[in-house]
Design a protein around this motif. Sequence first.
Motif, PDB file in Angstrom:
ATOM      1  N   ASN A  57      58.469  12.358  16.733  1.00  0.00           N
ATOM      2  CA  ASN A  57      56.973  12.169  16.771  1.00  0.00           C
ATOM      3  C   ASN A  57      56.301  12.377  15.400  1.00  0.00           C
ATOM      4  O   ASN A  57      55.153  12.859  15.369  1.00  0.00           O
ATOM      5  CB  ASN A  57      56.275  13.245  17.676  1.00  0.00           C
ATOM      6  CG  ASN A  57      56.845  13.186  19.233  1.00  0.00           C
ATOM      7  OD1 ASN A  57      57.016  12.030  19.608  1.00  0.00           O
ATOM      8  ND2 ASN A  57      57.093  14.048  19.801  1.00  0.00           N
ATOM      9  N   LEU A  58      57.225  12.270  14.397  1.00  0.00           N
ATOM     10  CA  LEU A  58      56.674  12.369  12.970  1.00  0.00           C
ATOM     11  C   LEU A  58      55.692  11.179  12.606  1.00  0.00           C
ATOM     12  O   LEU A  58      56.070   9.943  13.267  1.00  0.00           O
ATOM     13  CB  LEU A  58      57.621  12.673  11.822  1.00  0.00           C
ATOM     14  CG  LEU A  58      58.158  13.926  11.765  1.00  0.00           C
ATOM     15  CD1 LEU A  58      59.342  13.960  10.852  1.00  0.00           C
ATOM     16  CD2 LEU A  58      57.133  14.881  11.183  1.00  0.00           C
ATOM     17  N   ARG A  59      54.705  11.111  11.944  1.00  0.00           N
ATOM     18  CA  ARG A  59      53.860  10.093  11.686  1.00  0.00           C
ATOM     19  C   ARG A  59      54.422   9.820  10.347  1.00  0.00           C
ATOM     20  O   ARG A  59      54.149  10.630   9.250  1.00  0.00           O
ATOM     21  CB  ARG A  59      52.550  10.349  11.820  1.00  0.00           C
ATOM     22  CG  ARG A  59      51.869  10.406  13.211  1.00  0.00           C
ATOM     23  CD  ARG A  59      50.338  10.400  12.903  1.00  0.00           C
ATOM     24  NE  ARG A  59      49.849   9.296  12.285  1.00  0.00           N
ATOM     25  CZ  ARG A  59      48.457   9.146  12.644  1.00  0.00           C
ATOM     26  NH1 ARG A  59      47.756   9.743  13.037  1.00  0.00           N
ATOM     27  NH2 ARG A  59      48.098   7.792  11.938  1.00  0.00           N
ATOM     28  N   ARG A  60      54.776   8.708  10.025  1.00  0.00           N
ATOM     29  CA  ARG A  60      55.042   8.136   8.794  1.00  0.00           C
ATOM     30  C   ARG A  60      53.975   7.165   8.191  1.00  0.00           C
ATOM     31  O   ARG A  60      53.090   6.746   8.918  1.00  0.00           O
ATOM     32  CB  ARG A  60      56.434   7.342   8.514  1.00  0.00           C
ATOM     33  CG  ARG A  60      57.398   7.824   9.525  1.00  0.00           C
ATOM     34  CD  ARG A  60      58.313   9.076   9.105  1.00  0.00           C
ATOM     35  NE  ARG A  60      58.673   8.900   7.556  1.00  0.00           N
ATOM     36  CZ  ARG A  60      59.020  10.192   7.388  1.00  0.00           C
ATOM     37  NH1 ARG A  60      59.264  11.111   7.726  1.00  0.00           N
ATOM     38  NH2 ARG A  60      59.446  10.437   6.004  1.00  0.00           N
ATOM     39  N   THR A  64      45.645   8.330   6.926  1.00  0.00           N
ATOM     40  CA  THR A  64      44.422   7.521   7.363  1.00  0.00           C
ATOM     41  C   THR A  64      43.005   8.072   6.711  1.00  0.00           C
ATOM     42  O   THR A  64      42.987   9.140   6.251  1.00  0.00           O
ATOM     43  CB  THR A  64      44.393   7.467   8.821  1.00  0.00           C
ATOM     44  OG1 THR A  64      44.057   8.776   9.182  1.00  0.00           O
ATOM     45  CG2 THR A  64      45.468   7.197   9.461  1.00  0.00           C
ATOM     46  N   GLU A  67      42.078  11.293   8.889  1.00  0.00           N
ATOM     47  CA  GLU A  67      43.248  12.381   8.137  1.00  0.00           C
ATOM     48  C   GLU A  67      42.591  12.711   6.753  1.00  0.00           C
ATOM     49  O   GLU A  67      42.801  14.002   6.625  1.00  0.00           O
ATOM     50  CB  GLU A  67      44.624  11.904   8.060  1.00  0.00           C
ATOM     51  CG  GLU A  67      45.240  11.749   9.419  1.00  0.00           C
ATOM     52  CD  GLU A  67      46.562  10.935   9.293  1.00  0.00           C
ATOM     53  OE1 GLU A  67      47.470  11.528  10.156  1.00  0.00           O
ATOM     54  OE2 GLU A  67      46.842  10.198   8.546  1.00  0.00           O
ATOM     55  N   GLY A  91      51.797  15.147  13.759  1.00  0.00           N
ATOM     56  CA  GLY A  91      52.830  14.232  13.473  1.00  0.00           C
ATOM     57  C   GLY A  91      52.996  14.380  11.773  1.00  0.00           C
ATOM     58  O   GLY A  91      53.846  13.684  11.380  1.00  0.00           O
ATOM     59  N   ARG A  92      52.100  14.855  11.158  1.00  0.00           N
ATOM     60  CA  ARG A  92      52.175  15.057   9.457  1.00  0.00           C
ATOM     61  C   ARG A  92      52.957  16.627   9.425  1.00  0.00           C
ATOM     62  O   ARG A  92      52.926  17.231  10.399  1.00  0.00           O
ATOM     63  CB  ARG A  92      50.936  15.012   8.999  1.00  0.00           C
ATOM     64  CG  ARG A  92      50.298  13.870   9.114  1.00  0.00           C
ATOM     65  CD  ARG A  92      50.694  12.623   8.722  1.00  0.00           C
ATOM     66  NE  ARG A  92      49.832  11.367   8.730  1.00  0.00           N
ATOM     67  CZ  ARG A  92      50.308  10.234   8.215  1.00  0.00           C
ATOM     68  NH1 ARG A  92      51.418  10.201   7.842  1.00  0.00           N
ATOM     69  NH2 ARG A  92      49.460   9.296   8.266  1.00  0.00           N
ATOM     70  N   GLU A  96      53.928  16.970   3.203  1.00  0.00           N
ATOM     71  CA  GLU A  96      53.365  15.721   3.203  1.00  0.00           C
ATOM     72  C   GLU A  96      52.009  16.032   2.731  1.00  0.00           C
ATOM     73  O   GLU A  96      51.398  15.202   1.885  1.00  0.00           O
ATOM     74  CB  GLU A  96      53.350  14.903   4.532  1.00  0.00           C
ATOM     75  CG  GLU A  96      53.152  13.268   4.389  1.00  0.00           C
ATOM     76  CD  GLU A  96      53.369  12.741   5.808  1.00  0.00           C
ATOM     77  OE1 GLU A  96      53.606  13.471   6.786  1.00  0.00           O
ATOM     78  OE2 GLU A  96      53.386  11.575   5.815  1.00  0.00           O
TER      79      GLU A  96
END
Length: 224
Positions: A57-60, A64, A67, A91-92, A96
């Motif tokens: 569930n990591l957001r790559r 946005t 965000e 997810g972040r 990051e």
Amino acid sequence: MVDDVKKGPWTAEEDSLLYNYVTVHGEGHWNSVARSTGLKRTGKSCRLRWLNYLRPNLRRGNITLQEQLLILQLHSRWGNRWSKIVEFLPGRTDNEIKNYWRTRVQKQAKQLNCDVNSQRFRDAMRLVWIPRLVERIEAASVQSLSSPPSLLLPPCTDADTSMLTWDYKSIVPEHMSGSCSDTSDSMAVDGFGAGWWEGDGVDSSLESLWTEENICFLQQHLFD
DNA sequence: AACACCGACAACCGCTCGGGG
DNA sequence: ACCCCGAGCGGTTGTCGGTGT
């Protein structure tokens, strides 16, 4: 044994070993993870690799606009407490967000020739950056009504003593907030002109943020 | 084409904290 | 009360790819 520790980039094989082990046994006890899998990595290294890269569930990809806005707001609230900030960015990873702050946000401060933690830069964020992000988010949500912006705004708790609330209109002073929707507000808008952030990239909100016009405006209204 | 520079991201390091013995 | 160890956090450094000269 100590000199047997491997450093540097992880290989696909190492990733696979770590992923399979944690999937079966769960997170935690990172030193024993390293031992049990035969990975020649420290427990610390295994933990970091899992959290920052392998975890489900990591957001790559690009941060946005929503965000970005959230990061600015949360940072003004908690400072460099990345682990706290990242709680509201599903997810972040803290890494990051930290990298984002260092490479993008601090760059903007540098352009303004001020410290990223200075009042000067805070004002610039409050008066320029945040309103413009809000503008763009609103514009984007109008364009795609099917997927409205999904800001995950944290509730203020008693422990939070900062001034910040999660309504941008309370962040941006009255005379400036009008610029987000009311283009007749001369002071707020004239200095920047339309399209200071315009670009064809997906994420161009930081590009040419501090145009000559913007800096001139800030100098006139803030930095004197 | 080669080199230098820069930005973005991955990974490491040092410190702190909390729990258990 | 003290020590040790594991875990987490934030700062820093390393690496790599893209871009400009």
